[in-house]
Write a protein that holds these residues in place. Structure first.
Motif, mmCIF file in Angstrom:
data_model
loop_
_atom_site.group_PDB
_atom_site.id
_atom_site.type_symbol
_atom_site.label_atom_id
_atom_site.label_comp_id
_atom_site.label_asym_id
_atom_site.label_seq_id
_atom_site.Cartn_x
_atom_site.Cartn_y
_atom_site.Cartn_z
ATOM 1 N N SER A 1 31.297 59.990 44.177
ATOM 2 C CA SER A 1 32.023 61.233 43.931
ATOM 3 C C SER A 1 32.496 61.815 45.263
ATOM 4 O O SER A 1 31.981 61.491 46.325
ATOM 5 C CB SER A 1 31.133 62.231 43.195
ATOM 6 N N ARG A 2 33.490 62.658 45.182
ATOM 7 C CA ARG A 2 34.150 63.176 46.387
ATOM 8 C C ARG A 2 33.178 63.692 47.432
ATOM 9 O O ARG A 2 33.369 63.512 48.625
ATOM 10 C CB ARG A 2 35.068 64.329 46.001
ATOM 11 N N ARG B 1 37.361 56.996 47.784
ATOM 12 C CA ARG B 1 38.195 57.328 46.627
ATOM 13 C C ARG B 1 38.085 56.275 45.517
ATOM 14 O O ARG B 1 39.085 55.834 44.967
ATOM 15 C CB ARG B 1 39.673 57.439 47.056
ATOM 16 N N LEU B 2 36.876 55.858 45.234
ATOM 17 C CA LEU B 2 36.706 54.775 44.271
ATOM 18 C C LEU B 2 36.284 55.244 42.883
ATOM 19 O O LEU B 2 36.383 54.492 41.926
ATOM 20 C CB LEU B 2 35.661 53.773 44.788
ATOM 21 N N LEU B 3 35.798 56.484 42.780
ATOM 22 C CA LEU B 3 35.338 56.939 41.470
ATOM 23 C C LEU B 3 36.517 56.941 40.495
ATOM 24 O O LEU B 3 37.642 57.257 40.873
ATOM 25 C CB LEU B 3 34.745 58.349 41.581
ATOM 26 N N TYR B 4 36.247 56.586 39.256
ATOM 27 C CA TYR B 4 37.270 56.484 38.210
ATOM 28 C C TYR B 4 38.288 55.395 38.487
ATOM 29 O O TYR B 4 39.471 55.546 38.201
ATOM 30 C CB TYR B 4 37.972 57.830 37.983
ATOM 31 N N THR B 5 37.866 54.310 39.117
ATOM 32 C CA THR B 5 38.730 53.140 39.248
ATOM 33 C C THR B 5 37.974 51.936 38.684
ATOM 34 O O THR B 5 36.767 52.014 38.426
ATOM 35 C CB THR B 5 39.076 52.816 40.713
ATOM 36 N N ASN B 6 38.696 50.822 38.528
ATOM 37 C CA ASN B 6 38.035 49.610 38.062
ATOM 38 C C ASN B 6 37.011 49.107 39.073
ATOM 39 O O ASN B 6 36.013 48.508 38.702
ATOM 40 C CB ASN B 6 39.075 48.523 37.788
ATOM 41 N N TRP B 7 37.281 49.377 40.357
ATOM 42 C CA TRP B 7 36.332 48.929 41.388
ATOM 43 C C TRP B 7 34.980 49.605 41.212
ATOM 44 O O TRP B 7 33.933 48.993 41.433
ATOM 45 C CB TRP B 7 36.875 49.222 42.787
ATOM 46 N N GLY C 1 33.809 54.939 35.473
ATOM 47 C CA GLY C 1 35.200 54.576 35.219
ATOM 48 C C GLY C 1 35.970 55.737 34.623
ATOM 49 O O GLY C 1 37.157 55.905 34.855
ATOM 50 N N GLY C 2 35.296 56.547 33.829
ATOM 51 C CA GLY C 2 35.939 57.719 33.253
ATOM 52 C C GLY C 2 36.723 57.432 31.984
ATOM 53 O O GLY C 2 37.314 58.338 31.415
#
Lengths: 306, 233
Positions: B86-87, B95-101, B178-179
């Motif tokens: 998270s930020r 900046r990886l939260l809510y990405t496929n990574w 992922g969100g």
């Protein structure tokens, strides 16, 4: 030694072949999926979820707003057209959790429906701007034979009191969502402390809560959109009218960048601008009519922008 | 009942009618879990086998840690990863939260102890006399290792498949990190949750059928390889 080698030769081959198959399968799977989704998503952003776009905007909204399709089908495509450089990440949580994300600066812009909590949020300076966006009505739904006589009451508080007095089952979201907050407010107004066997909390979304209510043939408070989308599968009917005490107000809130420098306030402002624009407000008035025979929201921006 | 039938009919229409959204979600699930499995296997298999074979101080503690890791609820991994990414978290700048990574990271963390622990168990199940025997027969170090691998590769494969089944069916962690963002991070399991929540059962059933087929396909492949391995061994 030679002998040992020759007897194991055969199975050595099969082992090697199998290992190869596993590696190949995994590679094919990964490559196929990688290429496929890249092609589907139109350019390179499949894997990264879009590192192509420079700007990221985290929009925390209520599950009912996401589930209605309003954001994904109407607002986000319009926003993408207006601000193609910004990638919006729509996270569906309850209103309470959305505001908690705002407090921590984990979201940039919120679309929520929990007026009292929103005012508190603004009073504590967690947000810099709060604008009304849309309005609709909550409804109390229950079994068609209506054992509590909710249909005969003339206000939402009277309806809640009737449910409590008849000790009929009430199914609560119990998840600090806007709907849950509204429900608790109604109990308070009715002077009832909900408890006991006839009050259950699901801790889940509206869809699950409606299904549980349906199975148990109890009463619940629901937003209209979720109810209408599930209506055909439910033996529950709307028992209340669109009265003021069931009004459901949605607002957009821009999270305070001064508290959290990482907040994308500029993007949030552009998003809020779009939500209250004439373009979106007009489209809002019609959203859902084709599918449900009635619109799911009424536009409620006080000052219409461009 | 009617609802289920209707759902299944609609599910097949979505499946074979080439519904772009449904395919995209399926491919994303495969991509995320496939990549996570690859990474977890590349690290976990050698780690598990080495741990199983070697003797060193603190080995018991390491083994205990791996075994405990196998029992960590995925949802806890999800919470941990989402806090870290998270930020305001330690790795927020990525900046990886809510990405496929982010989902890949969470699934690697879930799969790694499984792959490591199960391959460790595979090595330990071997008859302790086996190593002595092959060494006694004059096998060199590398050769002994190869013979040993040959003995346990089917079990290692089972470990990998078990991990695959575990991560592709997992919902809590990927939902958190992922969100479940439509068109970006929605995978099969989170899709089922959302469609169910919103009362769109046909799509929920379609996604469930795909998920079932994928898990069945994996275990079928596993069974075939296992049977063949037994015949040839």
């Amino acid at each position: 030694m030679r002998q040992a080698g020759s007897t194991t030769g055969h199975s050595r081959w099969s082992a090697a072949a199998a290992a190869l198959i596993v590696v190949a399968l995994t590679l094919v799977m990964v490559l196929a999926a990688g290429c496929g989704s890249e092609a589907d998503e139109g350019g390179g952003e499949a894997a990264s979820g879009g590192q192509v776009k420079a700007d990221q905007l985290i929009l925390a909204t209520t599950t009912s707003v996401k589930d209605s399709g309003l954001m994904d089908d109407l607002v986000l495509p319009a926003f993408n057209e207006a601000q193609p450089q910004i990638e919006v990440k729509l996270i569906a949580v309850g209103s309470g959790e959305a505001m908690a994300m705002g407090e921590r600066g984990e979201a940039d812009v919120l679309v929520v429906h929990s007026p009292a909590a929103e005012e508190e949020f603004m009073a504590q300076d967690y947000g810099t701007l709060r604008l009304p966006v849309a309005r609709n009505y909550f409804a109390i739904v229950g079994p068609a034979d209506d054992p509590a006589g909710v249909g005969g009451t003339d206000s939402a508080t009277a309806a809640m009191k009737a449910i409590a007095d008849s000790e009929s089952l009430f199914v609560s979201r119990g998840d600090d969502s806007g709907t849950n907050t509204k429900e608790l407010g109604l109990w308070e107004a009715a002077g009832v402390e909900p408890s006991g066997d006839s009050y259950i909390e699901t801790g889940q979304g509206m869809g699950e809560t409606l299904r549980i209510t349906n199975e148990k043939q109890g009463y619940t408070l629901t937003d209209l959109g979720t109810y209408l989308s599930m209506k055909d599968d439910l033996d529950l009917v709307v028992l209340t009218k669109e009265s003021d005490d069931l009004a459901n107000y949605y607002s957009v809130i821009i999270v305070n960048q001064n508290l959290h420098p990482t907040v994308n306030a500029a993007g949030a402002e552009q998003f809020a601008d779009l939500l209250v624009s004439r373009q979106i407000q007009d489209a809002l008035a019609d959203y859902g009519r084709a599918e449900f025979g009635q619109p799911l929201f009424a536009p409620n921006a006080s000052a219409l922008g461009r | 009942m009617e609802l289920i039938l209707e759902g299944i009919v609609e599910a097949f229409r979505l499946l074979f009618g080439g519904d772009a959204d449904v395919y995209q979600i399926m491919l994303r699930s495969l991509w995320v879990s496939g990549l996570a499995l690859l990474v977890a296997s590349l690290i976990g298999l050698p780690l598990g086998v080495t741990l199983g074979l070697s003797e060193f101080r603190g080995r018991h503690l390491t083994v205990a840690t791996v075994n405990a890791g196998m029992g960590v609820p995925p949802v806890v991994v999800g919470l941990l990863v989402s806090l870290l990414l998270s930020r305001n978290g330690m790795f927020g700048f990525l900046r990886l939260l809510y990405t496929n990574w982010a989902m890949v990271v969470a699934q690697v963390l879930i799969a790694l102890p499984l792959v490591t622990g199960l391959s460790l168990a595979a090595v330990q199940q071997l008859d302790p006399g086996f190593r002595l025997q092959i060494v006694a027969l004059g096998a060199g170090r590398l050769q002994a290792f190869w013979l040993l691998l040959k003995e346990i590769w089917v079990t290692l494969l089972a470990a990998v498949m078990a991990a695959f089944g575990g991560i592709i069916s997992e919902v809590g962690a990927v939902m958190m990190v992922g969100g479940n963002i439509r068109g970006q991070t929605q995978v099969l399991t989170t899709g089922v949750v959302e469609e169910t929540r919103a009362g769109r059962f046909p799509t929920a059933i379609a996604l469930s059928i795909i998920l079932l087929l994928l898990v069945f396909a994996a275990s079928l492949a596993m069974t075939i390889v296992q049977q063949r391995g037994r015949r040839h061994a």
